[in-house]
Write a protein that holds these residues in place. Sequence first.
Motif, PDB file in Angstrom:
ATOM      1  N   ALA A  13      49.861  79.880  10.342  1.00  0.00           N
ATOM      2  CA  ALA A  13      49.019  78.820   9.802  1.00  0.00           C
ATOM      3  C   ALA A  13      49.606  78.262   8.510  1.00  0.00           C
ATOM      4  O   ALA A  13      49.593  77.040   8.272  1.00  0.00           O
ATOM      5  N   CYS A  14      50.138  79.147   7.668  1.00  0.00           N
ATOM      6  CA  CYS A  14      50.742  78.700   6.420  1.00  0.00           C
ATOM      7  C   CYS A  14      51.993  77.862   6.695  1.00  0.00           C
ATOM      8  O   CYS A  14      52.232  76.841   6.037  1.00  0.00           O
ATOM      9  N   ALA A  15      52.802  78.284   7.670  1.00  0.00           N
ATOM     10  CA  ALA A  15      54.008  77.529   8.015  1.00  0.00           C
ATOM     11  C   ALA A  15      53.658  76.155   8.586  1.00  0.00           C
ATOM     12  O   ALA A  15      54.326  75.154   8.291  1.00  0.00           O
ATOM     13  N   LEU A  16      52.613  76.066   9.409  1.00  0.00           N
ATOM     14  CA  LEU A  16      52.203  74.778   9.942  1.00  0.00           C
ATOM     15  C   LEU A  16      51.713  73.846   8.836  1.00  0.00           C
ATOM     16  O   LEU A  16      52.006  72.637   8.841  1.00  0.00           O
ATOM     17  N   TRP A  17      50.972  74.372   7.899  1.00  0.00           N
ATOM     18  CA  TRP A  17      50.506  73.560   6.781  1.00  0.00           C
ATOM     19  C   TRP A  17      51.688  73.058   5.953  1.00  0.00           C
ATOM     20  O   TRP A  17      51.727  71.906   5.537  1.00  0.00           O
ATOM     21  N   PHE A  18      52.664  73.943   5.716  1.00  0.00           N
ATOM     22  CA  PHE A  18      53.863  73.547   4.980  1.00  0.00           C
ATOM     23  C   PHE A  18      54.582  72.401   5.692  1.00  0.00           C
ATOM     24  O   PHE A  18      54.947  71.393   5.072  1.00  0.00           O
ATOM     25  N   LEU A  58      43.802  71.521  14.121  1.00  0.00           N
ATOM     26  CA  LEU A  58      44.191  71.129  15.473  1.00  0.00           C
ATOM     27  C   LEU A  58      45.595  71.627  15.805  1.00  0.00           C
ATOM     28  O   LEU A  58      45.862  72.067  16.927  1.00  0.00           O
ATOM     29  N   LEU A  59      46.502  71.574  14.828  1.00  0.00           N
ATOM     30  CA  LEU A  59      47.840  72.125  15.056  1.00  0.00           C
ATOM     31  C   LEU A  59      47.776  73.626  15.305  1.00  0.00           C
ATOM     32  O   LEU A  59      48.491  74.162  16.165  1.00  0.00           O
ATOM     33  N   ASN A  60      46.921  74.312  14.569  1.00  0.00           N
ATOM     34  CA  ASN A  60      46.783  75.763  14.767  1.00  0.00           C
ATOM     35  C   ASN A  60      46.178  76.086  16.125  1.00  0.00           C
ATOM     36  O   ASN A  60      46.520  77.103  16.736  1.00  0.00           O
ATOM     37  N   ALA A  61      45.263  75.237  16.603  1.00  0.00           N
ATOM     38  CA  ALA A  61      44.680  75.492  17.922  1.00  0.00           C
ATOM     39  C   ALA A  61      45.745  75.460  19.008  1.00  0.00           C
ATOM     40  O   ALA A  61      45.648  76.182  20.011  1.00  0.00           O
ATOM     41  N   VAL A  62      46.780  74.617  18.809  1.00  0.00           N
ATOM     42  CA  VAL A  62      47.842  74.517  19.812  1.00  0.00           C
ATOM     43  C   VAL A  62      48.866  75.644  19.644  1.00  0.00           C
ATOM     44  O   VAL A  62      49.238  76.312  20.610  1.00  0.00           O
ATOM     45  N   VAL A  63      49.330  75.853  18.409  1.00  0.00           N
ATOM     46  CA  VAL A  63      50.431  76.799  18.172  1.00  0.00           C
ATOM     47  C   VAL A  63      49.915  78.221  18.012  1.00  0.00           C
ATOM     48  O   VAL A  63      50.537  79.176  18.485  1.00  0.00           O
ATOM     49  N   ASN A  64      48.795  78.381  17.351  1.00  0.00           N
ATOM     50  CA  ASN A  64      48.302  79.708  16.996  1.00  0.00           C
ATOM     51  C   ASN A  64      47.199  80.203  17.928  1.00  0.00           C
ATOM     52  O   ASN A  64      46.654  81.288  17.714  1.00  0.00           O
ATOM     53  N   GLY A  65      46.846  79.405  18.930  1.00  0.00           N
ATOM     54  CA  GLY A  65      45.707  79.749  19.776  1.00  0.00           C
ATOM     55  C   GLY A  65      45.847  81.086  20.487  1.00  0.00           C
ATOM     56  O   GLY A  65      44.879  81.857  20.576  1.00  0.00           O
ATOM     57  N   TRP A  66      47.047  81.401  21.005  1.00  0.00           N
ATOM     58  CA  TRP A  66      47.217  82.643  21.755  1.00  0.00           C
ATOM     59  C   TRP A  66      47.035  83.862  20.867  1.00  0.00           C
ATOM     60  O   TRP A  66      46.415  84.852  21.260  1.00  0.00           O
TER      61      TRP A  66
END
Length: 310
Positions: free
Chosen positions: A198-203, A141-149
């Motif tokens: 994605a790796c940074a968000l997981w971290f 869900l975090l990736n959908a917001v930050v990484n979506g574009w």
Amino acid sequence: MSPGWYKDPAEPTTQRYWDGDGWIGAPLPADATPPDGPPEVPPPPPPPTQPGPADPAGAPPVSPGGPVAAPGPGHPGQPTPNGHPGYGQQSYGQQSYGQPYPPVQTLPPRPAAPAIPAGVPLASPGLRLVARLIDIVAVLLLNAVVNGWFVYRYLQEILPFYREFNSRYADGEPVGELMRLAPSAEANRLQLVILIIACALWFAYEVPAVANTGQTLGKRIVGLRVVRVDGEEKLGFGRSLRRWNILGLPMLFWTCCVGFVWQVVDCFWLTVDRPLHQALHDKAARTVVVVANPRPPAGASPPQTPGGSS
């Protein structure tokens, strides 16, 4: 956990024997060669003999195995002429007056689950996998917001190629020349950016939370906590980072599938590990996952978990 010699979780420099219910025998050094079987347990000492205060004077002493013969037919404790026991004679199956009963030995209760030295039950593999699935959904869900574009741009780069590939394959045309054109340099660049973000968000999602409280969102919902094997209350940032590196950094190698396979093996390693059910990232950081708020047995005070409840 099957019986055998294992390293003592309370003192890793020693090893002890686990008989299936608990640790028995004296510890040995961790690098020593243990015996093939369990350690020898010394037998309990025999119960002392204590003469009763009301024993008549001159009565023979009574040993644990029965009465001691006295010298003469008229002595107290000797059979009478009719064959019945005389005064002070112990008959078969009776306890002599003043002889203490042997102590009753009770077995320790079987623990409900393996536990770390602090007495907190270890988390079951099923609960750990459920907590990890919740964390995966949260990170997605975090990736959908930050990484979506970036994901949208990546799809725009690769979808024309796959449409052309499917069209030629359906018409029976050769696709070898088309395979040499994919993927484009822009698609490769976007793919690398997506993996790094994605790796940074997981971290950011996992490392600070585990360092401070031992719980991610998934572990908090399921009721689990990450603690150190040595019993310290807080993991700290360095140990939390070392734990996450083994599981999170392989995400950068998803393009060749090696990273994804490693993460699957790491997460499921805890199902075969004994006796602490550690995943590979737990072994690297010397951590275990326990029940955050265990239910105490009836009549017992609740155990204190490292770091307190949250």
